[in-house]
Write a protein that holds these residues in place. Structure first.
Motif, PDB file in Angstrom:
ATOM      1  N   GLU A  43      21.344 -55.648  -6.013  1.00  0.00           N
ATOM      2  CA  GLU A  43      20.686 -55.601  -7.066  1.00  0.00           C
ATOM      3  C   GLU A  43      20.646 -54.181  -7.839  1.00  0.00           C
ATOM      4  OE1 GLU A  43      17.230 -57.916  -6.717  1.00  0.00           O
ATOM      5  OE2 GLU A  43      18.180 -59.890  -6.347  1.00  0.00           O
ATOM      6  N   SER A  44      20.557 -54.119  -8.969  1.00  0.00           N
ATOM      7  CA  SER A  44      20.525 -52.860  -9.360  1.00  0.00           C
ATOM      8  C   SER A  44      19.077 -52.570  -9.923  1.00  0.00           C
ATOM      9  CB  SER A  44      21.335 -52.410 -10.595  1.00  0.00           C
ATOM     10  OG  SER A  44      21.109 -53.475 -11.824  1.00  0.00           O
ATOM     11  N   GLY A  45      18.238 -51.725  -9.507  1.00  0.00           N
ATOM     12  CA  GLY A  45      17.041 -50.996  -9.750  1.00  0.00           C
ATOM     13  C   GLY A  45      15.889 -52.053 -10.070  1.00  0.00           C
ATOM     14  N   SER A  46      15.926 -53.249 -10.113  1.00  0.00           N
ATOM     15  CA  SER A  46      14.579 -53.883 -10.447  1.00  0.00           C
ATOM     16  C   SER A  46      13.329 -53.499  -9.755  1.00  0.00           C
ATOM     17  CB  SER A  46      14.838 -55.461 -10.465  1.00  0.00           C
ATOM     18  OG  SER A  46      14.151 -55.850  -9.526  1.00  0.00           O
ATOM     19  N   GLU A  47      12.368 -53.506 -10.474  1.00  0.00           N
ATOM     20  CA  GLU A  47      10.946 -52.895 -10.061  1.00  0.00           C
ATOM     21  C   GLU A  47      10.253 -53.902  -9.029  1.00  0.00           C
ATOM     22  OE1 GLU A  47       6.771 -51.709 -11.729  1.00  0.00           O
ATOM     23  OE2 GLU A  47       8.502 -50.776 -13.007  1.00  0.00           O
ATOM     24  N   THR A  48      10.591 -55.119  -9.060  1.00  0.00           N
ATOM     25  CA  THR A  48       9.907 -56.060  -8.059  1.00  0.00           C
ATOM     26  C   THR A  48      10.915 -55.896  -6.605  1.00  0.00           C
ATOM     27  OG1 THR A  48      11.297 -57.590  -8.714  1.00  0.00           O
ATOM     28  CG2 THR A  48       9.129 -57.696  -9.713  1.00  0.00           C
ATOM     29  N   THR A  49      12.050 -55.648  -7.038  1.00  0.00           N
ATOM     30  CA  THR A  49      12.975 -55.719  -5.511  1.00  0.00           C
ATOM     31  C   THR A  49      12.522 -54.393  -5.036  1.00  0.00           C
ATOM     32  OG1 THR A  49      14.690 -56.697  -6.869  1.00  0.00           O
ATOM     33  CG2 THR A  49      15.285 -55.530  -4.744  1.00  0.00           C
ATOM     34  N   MET A  50      12.254 -53.252  -5.808  1.00  0.00           N
ATOM     35  CA  MET A  50      11.903 -51.755  -4.985  1.00  0.00           C
ATOM     36  C   MET A  50      10.654 -52.216  -4.269  1.00  0.00           C
ATOM     37  SD  MET A  50      14.357 -50.005  -5.594  1.00  0.00           S
ATOM     38  CE  MET A  50      13.978 -48.206  -5.323  1.00  0.00           C
ATOM     39  N   ASN A  51       9.711 -52.885  -4.977  1.00  0.00           N
ATOM     40  CA  ASN A  51       8.434 -53.006  -4.366  1.00  0.00           C
ATOM     41  C   ASN A  51       8.487 -53.654  -3.064  1.00  0.00           C
ATOM     42  OD1 ASN A  51       6.767 -51.627  -6.166  1.00  0.00           O
ATOM     43  ND2 ASN A  51       6.407 -53.384  -7.464  1.00  0.00           N
ATOM     44  N   TYR A  52       9.311 -54.721  -3.321  1.00  0.00           N
ATOM     45  CA  TYR A  52       9.739 -55.598  -1.841  1.00  0.00           C
ATOM     46  C   TYR A  52      10.185 -54.836  -0.903  1.00  0.00           C
ATOM     47  CZ  TYR A  52      11.576 -59.408   0.774  1.00  0.00           C
ATOM     48  OH  TYR A  52      11.692 -60.297   2.091  1.00  0.00           O
ATOM     49  N   VAL A  53      11.150 -53.838  -1.078  1.00  0.00           N
ATOM     50  CA  VAL A  53      11.785 -52.933  -0.231  1.00  0.00           C
ATOM     51  C   VAL A  53      10.914 -52.134   0.467  1.00  0.00           C
ATOM     52  CG1 VAL A  53      13.728 -51.313   0.321  1.00  0.00           C
ATOM     53  CG2 VAL A  53      14.198 -53.433  -0.988  1.00  0.00           C
ATOM     54  N   SER A  54      10.057 -51.334  -0.296  1.00  0.00           N
ATOM     55  CA  SER A  54       8.997 -50.629   0.054  1.00  0.00           C
ATOM     56  C   SER A  54       8.087 -50.939   0.965  1.00  0.00           C
ATOM     57  CB  SER A  54       8.490 -49.753  -0.987  1.00  0.00           C
ATOM     58  OG  SER A  54       7.610 -50.597  -1.650  1.00  0.00           O
ATOM     59  N   ASN A  55       7.627 -52.422   0.754  1.00  0.00           N
ATOM     60  CA  ASN A  55       6.747 -53.207   1.458  1.00  0.00           C
ATOM     61  C   ASN A  55       7.442 -53.584   2.958  1.00  0.00           C
ATOM     62  OD1 ASN A  55       4.512 -53.115  -0.063  1.00  0.00           O
ATOM     63  ND2 ASN A  55       5.218 -55.042  -1.019  1.00  0.00           N
ATOM     64  N   LEU A  56       8.965 -53.880   2.975  1.00  0.00           N
ATOM     65  CA  LEU A  56       9.504 -54.222   4.202  1.00  0.00           C
ATOM     66  C   LEU A  56       9.835 -53.127   4.687  1.00  0.00           C
ATOM     67  CD1 LEU A  56      12.252 -56.572   2.990  1.00  0.00           C
ATOM     68  CD2 LEU A  56      10.329 -57.126   4.415  1.00  0.00           C
ATOM     69  N   ILE A  57       9.758 -51.518   4.109  1.00  0.00           N
ATOM     70  CA  ILE A  57      10.138 -50.440   5.021  1.00  0.00           C
ATOM     71  C   ILE A  57       8.670 -50.140   5.556  1.00  0.00           C
ATOM     72  CG2 ILE A  57      10.263 -48.013   4.823  1.00  0.00           C
ATOM     73  CD1 ILE A  57      12.426 -48.777   2.573  1.00  0.00           C
ATOM     74  N   LYS A  58       7.594 -50.486   4.974  1.00  0.00           N
ATOM     75  CA  LYS A  58       6.198 -50.337   5.561  1.00  0.00           C
ATOM     76  C   LYS A  58       6.048 -51.237   6.742  1.00  0.00           C
ATOM     77  CE  LYS A  58       3.750 -48.707   1.250  1.00  0.00           C
ATOM     78  NZ  LYS A  58       3.084 -48.932   0.392  1.00  0.00           N
ATOM     79  N   LEU A  59       6.680 -52.348   6.742  1.00  0.00           N
ATOM     80  CA  LEU A  59       6.427 -53.129   7.625  1.00  0.00           C
ATOM     81  C   LEU A  59       7.152 -52.970   8.944  1.00  0.00           C
ATOM     82  CD1 LEU A  59       6.613 -56.964   6.098  1.00  0.00           C
ATOM     83  CD2 LEU A  59       4.471 -55.841   7.205  1.00  0.00           C
TER      84      LEU A  59
END
Length: 186
Positions: free
Chosen positions: A157-173
């Motif tokens: 997916e190209s740069g959707s904001e929700t996806t970016m938040n999801y990814v950042s949350n997964l990275i934190k996890l």
């Protein structure tokens, strides 16, 4: 040269004026006092490793009997000698001993309570620890899978904001997952 003088008799027994006789008497008396149990003449001789001859032992024991330092009990043909009864010097020492007994009993009851407390607590067995390790490893693997899925979605997916938040949350996890430490008691 004249023959040696005969020893003077006191109460039908030879007198103990010789220094060597005194030391032997005190040695025998301390031995009987320390053991404080009846011994026959041969037992005493064997236990003292032959320091005294039987005749010496007989005369020393007879003199100690006359001084009432030792008591004798005759069973059959054998005499058993024992140190006289040890009597406490005063009531204060008896009271001290009773106090020590009470304190020791209190300590013992405290230890018994601690043992009961320890035995009633559930302890982790090896099986329980293995199960906990497996569960933790499964959680870690699930988190790794979620991070991998999120990374793939973010590439697709190209740069959707929700996806970016999801990814950042997964990275934190994922970072939290790396910090998970499994505590195993020894």
């Amino acid at each position: 040269m004249m023959p040696p003088k005969k020893q003077k008799l006191q109460n039908g027994l030879p007198s103990r004026t010789n220094q060597e006789d005194q030391t032997q008497t005190t040695e025998l008396l301390t031995y009987l006092k320390s053991k404080y149990r009846p011994y026959s003449l041969t037992d005493i001789q064997l236990n003292l490793h032959g320091k005294f001859k039987k005749t010496q032992l007989t005369t020393i024991l007879e003199s100690l009997l006359s001084e009432k330092e030792v008591i004798v009990k005759t069973i059959g043909k054998t005499n058993y000698y024992c140190y006289k009864e040890i009597i406490a010097s005063d009531n204060a020492s008896i009271d001290e001993l009773n106090d020590k007994i009470k304190k020791t009993e209190e300590e013992l009851s405290g230890f018994v309570a601690k043992v009961c407390e320890i035995t009633q607590k559930p302890t982790l067995t090896n099986e329980m620890l293995k199960r906990t390790i497996e569960e933790t490893q499964q959680k870690a693997q699930t988190l790794r899978d979620q991070v991998a899925i999120a990374e793939q979605k973010s590439k697709n997916e190209s740069g959707s904001e929700t996806t970016m938040n999801y990814v950042s949350n997964l990275i934190k996890l994922k970072e939290k997952q790396q910090k998970i430490v499994c505590y195993l008691p020894k």
